[in-house]
Design a protein around this motif. Structure first.
Motif, PDB file in Angstrom:
ATOM      1  N   THR A  14      13.074   2.915   5.434  1.00  0.00           N
ATOM      2  CA  THR A  14      14.421   3.381   5.089  1.00  0.00           C
ATOM      3  C   THR A  14      14.294   4.749   4.450  1.00  0.00           C
ATOM      4  N   GLU A  15      15.409   5.397   4.249  1.00  0.00           N
ATOM      5  CA  GLU A  15      15.404   6.701   3.578  1.00  0.00           C
ATOM      6  C   GLU A  15      14.810   6.595   2.189  1.00  0.00           C
ATOM      7  N   GLN A  16      15.134   5.517   1.480  1.00  0.00           N
ATOM      8  CA  GLN A  16      14.619   5.316   0.120  1.00  0.00           C
ATOM      9  C   GLN A  16      13.106   5.108   0.129  1.00  0.00           C
ATOM     10  N   GLU A  17      12.628   4.360   1.108  1.00  0.00           N
ATOM     11  CA  GLU A  17      11.188   4.099   1.191  1.00  0.00           C
ATOM     12  C   GLU A  17      10.425   5.347   1.594  1.00  0.00           C
ATOM     13  N   ALA A  18      10.965   6.110   2.527  1.00  0.00           N
ATOM     14  CA  ALA A  18      10.299   7.342   2.949  1.00  0.00           C
ATOM     15  C   ALA A  18      10.143   8.299   1.775  1.00  0.00           C
ATOM     16  N   ALA A  19      11.086   8.266   0.838  1.00  0.00           N
ATOM     17  CA  ALA A  19      11.047   9.177  -0.300  1.00  0.00           C
ATOM     18  C   ALA A  19      10.047   8.746  -1.374  1.00  0.00           C
ATOM     19  N   MET A  20       9.478   7.547  -1.242  1.00  0.00           N
ATOM     20  CA  MET A  20       8.537   7.064  -2.240  1.00  0.00           C
ATOM     21  C   MET A  20       7.221   7.830  -2.229  1.00  0.00           C
ATOM     22  N   ARG A  21       6.907   8.449  -1.099  1.00  0.00           N
ATOM     23  CA  ARG A  21       5.683   9.228  -1.006  1.00  0.00           C
ATOM     24  C   ARG A  21       5.837  10.243   0.122  1.00  0.00           C
ATOM     25  N   LEU A  59       0.825  -1.203   0.000  1.00  0.00           N
ATOM     26  CA  LEU A  59       0.000   0.000   0.000  1.00  0.00           C
ATOM     27  C   LEU A  59       0.865   1.262   0.000  1.00  0.00           C
ATOM     28  N   TRP A  60       1.968   1.219   0.729  1.00  0.00           N
ATOM     29  CA  TRP A  60       2.874   2.367   0.767  1.00  0.00           C
ATOM     30  C   TRP A  60       3.452   2.672  -0.619  1.00  0.00           C
ATOM     31  N   ARG A  61       3.593   1.656  -1.443  1.00  0.00           N
ATOM     32  CA  ARG A  61       4.245   1.807  -2.738  1.00  0.00           C
ATOM     33  C   ARG A  61       3.275   2.027  -3.908  1.00  0.00           C
ATOM     34  N   LEU A  62       1.974   2.124  -3.648  1.00  0.00           N
ATOM     35  CA  LEU A  62       1.028   2.217  -4.768  1.00  0.00           C
ATOM     36  C   LEU A  62       1.303   3.415  -5.667  1.00  0.00           C
ATOM     37  N   ASP A  63       1.541   4.585  -5.084  1.00  0.00           N
ATOM     38  CA  ASP A  63       1.867   5.750  -5.903  1.00  0.00           C
ATOM     39  C   ASP A  63       3.165   5.524  -6.665  1.00  0.00           C
TER      40      ASP A  63
END
Length: 209
Positions: free
Chosen positions: A200-207, A164-168
């Motif tokens: 992670t920093e990379q994941e936080a930047a996904m949205r 769900l976090w990665r849908l965008d």
């Protein structure tokens, strides 16, 4: 090249910095408040000699606890839940445990099975986006005012949240009605302190939300 030669504890997690499989393991770790664990972060394109030696598939996540090496996400999640029993993330009742395991199995087969194609060729990406949208639209029909997938927060929620976090990020947009249902559930998950700690920093930047 990443090395874990200096790891300080008996338990070490090799995890990808933007890998949804690794993300759900980090969620379990954060929910449990496990601090007796070292994490070796592996960025896309990096390699680890230690991981190659430990895991015949050279995949993340991989968890090492003394002489035990695990490299299947569901096995790792359940192992951590049993090794660190508080708070419990699986029901005690065997029938409910079986249902939760089936739910995780279906997510892995139907949703996580699309991840590679979401990073594939343009044709693969389009097909995977369409399929993921169909699956989530159907799944949204089961959602109401429930705060979690089951009676309590569980490994099932830990499995679903990274998707769900990665849908965008994946470019997947749901119809308004179904999107609101899943969106309300997702916001409850994303609002958990443990979820924020798992990013992670990379994941936080996904949205941004």
């Amino acid at each position: 090249m990443v090395s874990a030669a200096s790891r300080r504890s008996l338990m070490t997690l090799f995890a990808g910095t933007d890998c949804p499989h690794s993300h759900r393991i980090r969620m379990v770790i954060a929910e449990k408040g496990i601090d007796s664990l070292d994490t070796v972060e592996i960025r896309p394109g990096e390699t680890s000699e230690d991981l190659i030696d430990l895991n015949p598939y050279n995949t993340v996540p991989t968890l090492v606890d003394r002489d035990l090496v695990m490299y299947d996400p569901r096995i790792i999640m359940e192992y951590l839940d049993e090794r660190f029993p508080h708070p419990p993330l699986m029901p005690v009742d065997p029938v409910m445990r079986a249902r939760y395991r089936l739910a995780m199995f279906r997510m892995e087969q139907d949703i996580y099975g699309l991840i590679d194609d979401l990073h594939g060729t343009p044709a693969q990406v389009r097909k995977a986006r369409t399929r993921l949208r169909e699956i989530l639209t159907t799944l949204a029909a089961d959602f109401s005012a429930r705060p979690f997938m089951g009676e309590e927060f569980s490994l099932v929620d830990c499995t679903f949240a990274p998707i769900l976090w990665r849908l965008d990020h994946y470019g997947v947009e749901l119809p308004p009605k179904q999107g609101k249902r899943l969106g309300d559930y997702a916001r409850r998950l994303f609002g958990r302190a443990a979820f924020r700690a798992s990013l992670t920093e990379q994941e936080a930047a996904m949205r941004s939300g």
